[in-house]
Scaffold this motif. Structure first.
Motif, PDB file in Angstrom:
ATOM      1  N   ALA A 270       0.605  -0.858   0.104  1.00  6.41           N
ATOM      2  CA  ALA A 270      -0.032   0.174  -0.148  1.00  6.41           C
ATOM      3  C   ALA A 270       0.615   1.223   0.067  1.00  6.41           C
ATOM      4  CB  ALA A 270      -0.997   0.108   1.316  1.00  6.41           C
TER       5      ALA A 270
ATOM      6  N   ASN B  86      -4.404   2.750  12.028  1.00  2.73           N
ATOM      7  CA  ASN B  86      -3.872   1.376  11.639  1.00  2.73           C
ATOM      8  C   ASN B  86      -2.458   1.269  11.348  1.00  2.73           C
ATOM      9  OD1 ASN B  86      -2.877   2.825   9.011  1.00  2.73           O
ATOM     10  ND2 ASN B  86      -4.343   1.857   8.252  1.00  2.73           N
ATOM     11  N   GLY B  87      -1.790   0.250  10.436  1.00  6.48           N
ATOM     12  CA  GLY B  87      -0.552   0.316  11.448  1.00  6.48           C
ATOM     13  C   GLY B  87       0.400   0.793  10.728  1.00  6.48           C
TER      14      GLY B  87
ATOM     15  N   LEU C  13      -8.331  -1.809  12.342  1.00 11.57           N
ATOM     16  CA  LEU C  13      -6.846  -2.809  11.412  1.00 11.57           C
ATOM     17  C   LEU C  13      -8.000  -3.379  10.585  1.00 11.57           C
ATOM     18  CD1 LEU C  13      -4.558  -3.638  13.741  1.00 11.57           C
ATOM     19  CD2 LEU C  13      -4.054  -1.415  12.371  1.00 11.57           C
ATOM     20  N   PHE C  14      -7.454  -3.471   9.618  1.00  9.93           N
ATOM     21  CA  PHE C  14      -8.151  -4.057   7.959  1.00  9.93           C
ATOM     22  C   PHE C  14      -7.622  -6.038   8.641  1.00  9.93           C
ATOM     23  CE2 PHE C  14      -8.066  -5.839   3.596  1.00  9.93           C
ATOM     24  CZ  PHE C  14      -9.581  -6.047   3.747  1.00  9.93           C
ATOM     25  N   HIS C  15      -6.465  -5.470   8.328  1.00  9.04           N
ATOM     26  CA  HIS C  15      -5.795  -7.073   8.811  1.00  9.04           C
ATOM     27  C   HIS C  15      -5.797  -7.711  10.128  1.00  9.04           C
ATOM     28  CE1 HIS C  15      -4.686  -6.730   3.706  1.00  9.04           C
ATOM     29  NE2 HIS C  15      -4.179  -5.754   4.643  1.00  9.04           N
TER      30      HIS C  15
ATOM     31  N   ARG D 245      -1.971  -7.090  16.874  1.00  9.87           N
ATOM     32  CA  ARG D 245      -0.792  -6.255  16.527  1.00  9.87           C
ATOM     33  C   ARG D 245      -1.750  -4.820  17.039  1.00  9.87           C
ATOM     34  NH1 ARG D 245      -1.055  -3.598  11.203  1.00  9.87           N
ATOM     35  NH2 ARG D 245      -2.786  -5.423  10.485  1.00  9.87           N
TER      36      ARG D 245
ATOM     37  N   ARG E 143     -12.496  -5.262   9.783  1.00 11.52           N
ATOM     38  CA  ARG E 143     -12.514  -3.721  10.488  1.00 11.52           C
ATOM     39  C   ARG E 143     -13.745  -3.256  11.012  1.00 11.52           C
ATOM     40  NH1 ARG E 143      -9.029  -0.173   8.585  1.00 11.52           N
ATOM     41  NH2 ARG E 143      -8.823   0.358   7.169  1.00 11.52           N
TER      42      ARG E 143
ATOM     43  N   LEU F 200      -5.678   6.490   5.031  1.00 10.72           N
ATOM     44  CA  LEU F 200      -4.858   4.928   4.337  1.00 10.72           C
ATOM     45  C   LEU F 200      -6.375   3.655   4.647  1.00 10.72           C
ATOM     46  CD1 LEU F 200      -2.177   7.021   4.502  1.00 10.72           C
ATOM     47  CD2 LEU F 200      -1.037   4.788   5.034  1.00 10.72           C
ATOM     48  N   GLU F 201      -7.503   4.639   4.346  1.00 12.61           N
ATOM     49  CA  GLU F 201      -8.100   3.525   3.958  1.00 12.61           C
ATOM     50  C   GLU F 201      -8.398   2.330   3.227  1.00 12.61           C
ATOM     51  OE1 GLU F 201     -10.626   3.630   6.721  1.00 12.61           O
ATOM     52  OE2 GLU F 201     -11.617   2.710   5.393  1.00 12.61           O
ATOM     53  N   ASP F 202      -9.471   1.580   2.989  1.00  9.84           N
ATOM     54  CA  ASP F 202      -9.583   0.387   1.974  1.00  9.84           C
ATOM     55  C   ASP F 202     -10.285   0.207   1.752  1.00  9.84           C
ATOM     56  OD1 ASP F 202     -11.257  -1.432   3.975  1.00  9.84           O
ATOM     57  OD2 ASP F 202      -9.302  -1.638   4.547  1.00  9.84           O
TER      58      ASP F 202
ATOM     59  N   ASP G  72      -5.541  10.012   1.894  1.00  9.87           N
ATOM     60  CA  ASP G  72      -5.734   9.551   0.828  1.00  9.87           C
ATOM     61  C   ASP G  72      -4.659   9.964  -0.557  1.00  9.87           C
ATOM     62  OD1 ASP G  72      -5.412   6.452  -0.913  1.00  9.87           O
ATOM     63  OD2 ASP G  72      -7.390   6.301  -0.605  1.00  9.87           O
ATOM     64  N   LEU G  73      -3.394   9.020  -0.967  1.00 10.88           N
ATOM     65  CA  LEU G  73      -2.688  10.207  -1.871  1.00 10.88           C
ATOM     66  C   LEU G  73      -3.297   9.542  -3.132  1.00 10.88           C
ATOM     67  CD1 LEU G  73       0.722  10.306  -0.634  1.00 10.88           C
ATOM     68  CD2 LEU G  73       0.090  11.814  -1.747  1.00 10.88           C
TER      69      LEU G  73
ATOM     70  N   ASP H 219      -2.557  14.177  -0.005  1.00  8.25           N
ATOM     71  CA  ASP H 219      -1.433  14.750   1.121  1.00  8.25           C
ATOM     72  C   ASP H 219      -0.696  13.328   1.689  1.00  8.25           C
ATOM     73  OD1 ASP H 219       0.852  15.685   1.140  1.00  8.25           O
ATOM     74  OD2 ASP H 219      -0.572  17.562   3.141  1.00  8.25           O
ATOM     75  N   GLU H 220       0.431  12.600   1.903  1.00  9.01           N
ATOM     76  CA  GLU H 220       1.033  12.413   2.816  1.00  9.01           C
ATOM     77  C   GLU H 220       0.958  12.307   4.310  1.00  9.01           C
ATOM     78  OE1 GLU H 220       3.789  10.127   5.381  1.00  9.01           O
ATOM     79  OE2 GLU H 220       3.778  12.255   4.872  1.00  9.01           O
ATOM     80  N   VAL H 221       0.305  11.119   4.767  1.00  8.32           N
ATOM     81  CA  VAL H 221      -0.082  11.230   5.690  1.00  8.32           C
ATOM     82  C   VAL H 221       0.128  11.945   6.847  1.00  8.32           C
ATOM     83  CG1 VAL H 221       0.243   8.906   6.670  1.00  8.32           C
ATOM     84  CG2 VAL H 221      -1.740  10.146   7.607  1.00  8.32           C
TER      85      VAL H 221
END
Ligand code: PTJ
Length: 248
Positions: free
Chosen positions: A35, A76-77, A102-104, A109, A141, A159-161, A179-180, A196-198
């Motif tokens: 990602a 998230n991670g 977390l998604f995973h 974690r 999630r 940074l979502e999915d 989210d970029l 933009d970058e997080v």
């Protein structure tokens, strides 16, 4: 192997190292490394800087967070590895709750990400022992805390999915995304999308939150004036100009 300081891509290579270290420490999922690759490709196209349309979305996000009754920052991670301190500082400035989602998802974690946030200064981190589910989501999630994401009115989702942003919208929440990738489902579903970058983005949102906090009327004005379609067009025009004139 650490890159030499003289390397022209030093900062970018160091960020990769940070993520690989966080992967080895069990903070970042293996998929998080992939990602990141997608994110850094978009960052490269945008010139690795905060653009004018991103600034507008960052200011609006600060206004939405400040005027919320129950704002929550979802972590998230990748976000923990890249921006633990900016998350904590923003949470304090608003103030907002922090929840690890977390998604995973593995409970181990969740605990590690929580510990990292506490080492970065967070006093309370939600996430372990989930006691509610986001309706309409089949992934892990969906697991969340009742007093956190479940009952929040405004949720920041860096940074979502994709599908969670849509599910949170169906719950009637205001969704702020970082989210970029301006074409992602998340970017299209969110009420405000910060392209933009997080770590840069969260620092800027914190700065605006501290500024706007002193002026509630201006905060409401900034919130109500935000036009997501206009912002989206401005982001895409910026990208278009960069592709035509990479040095612009
Ligand atoms: O820690 P977990 O288990 O919750 O997993 C986290 C990842 C990121 C693996 C998970 O949420 C995922 O699979 O996300 P996606 O679907 O790959 O979406 C992540 C989005 O974030 C992509 O559109 C990337 O372009 C974007 N992105 C990646 N790195 C950054 C970024 N946006 C802003 N800043 C970044 N540093």
């Amino acid at each position: 192997m650490k890159p030499p300081r003289s390397h022209p891509r030093y900062a970018s290579l160091m960020t990769r190292e940070k993520l690989v270290d966080a992967y080895r420490d069990g903070i970042v999922a293996a998929e998080g490394l992939i990602a990141h690759g997608r994110g850094e490709a978009f960052d490269y196209l945008f010139g690795e800087r905060t653009t004018a349309p991103a600034l507008v979305a960052e200011k609006a996000s600060a206004a939405f967070l400040l005027t919320a009754k129950h704002p929550v920052l979802s972590v998230n991670g990748n976000v923990a590895a890249l921006a633990a301190k900016p998350v904590v500082r923003l949470a304090k400035a608003v103030p907002a709750a922090i929840e690890v989602n977390l998604f995973h998802r593995t409970e181990a974690r969740v605990a590690k990400v929580g510990s990292l946030l506490k080492r970065a200064g967070a006093t309370k981190v939600l996430g372990p022992r989930p006691n509610a589910r986001i309706p309409g989501l089949d992934s892990r999630r969906a697991k969340c805390r009742k007093e956190g994401i479940f009952s929040a009115d405004v949720v920041l989702v860096p940074l979502e999915d994709g599908d969670r942003a849509e599910a949170l919208k169906r719950m009637g929440k205001t969704v702020l995304a970082v989210d970029l990738n301006p074409f992602s489902r998340t970017a299209q579903a969110a009420d405000v999308t910060i392209v933009d970058e997080v770590s840069r983005a969260l620092r800027v949102v914190e700065r605006f939150a501290r500024e706007l906090k002193r002026d509630p009327a201006e905060t409401r004005r900034v919130r109500d004036a935000f036009d997501r379609e206009r912002n989206r067009v401005a982001v895409l025009s910026y990208l278009n100009r960069r592709l035509r004139q990479p040095r612009a």
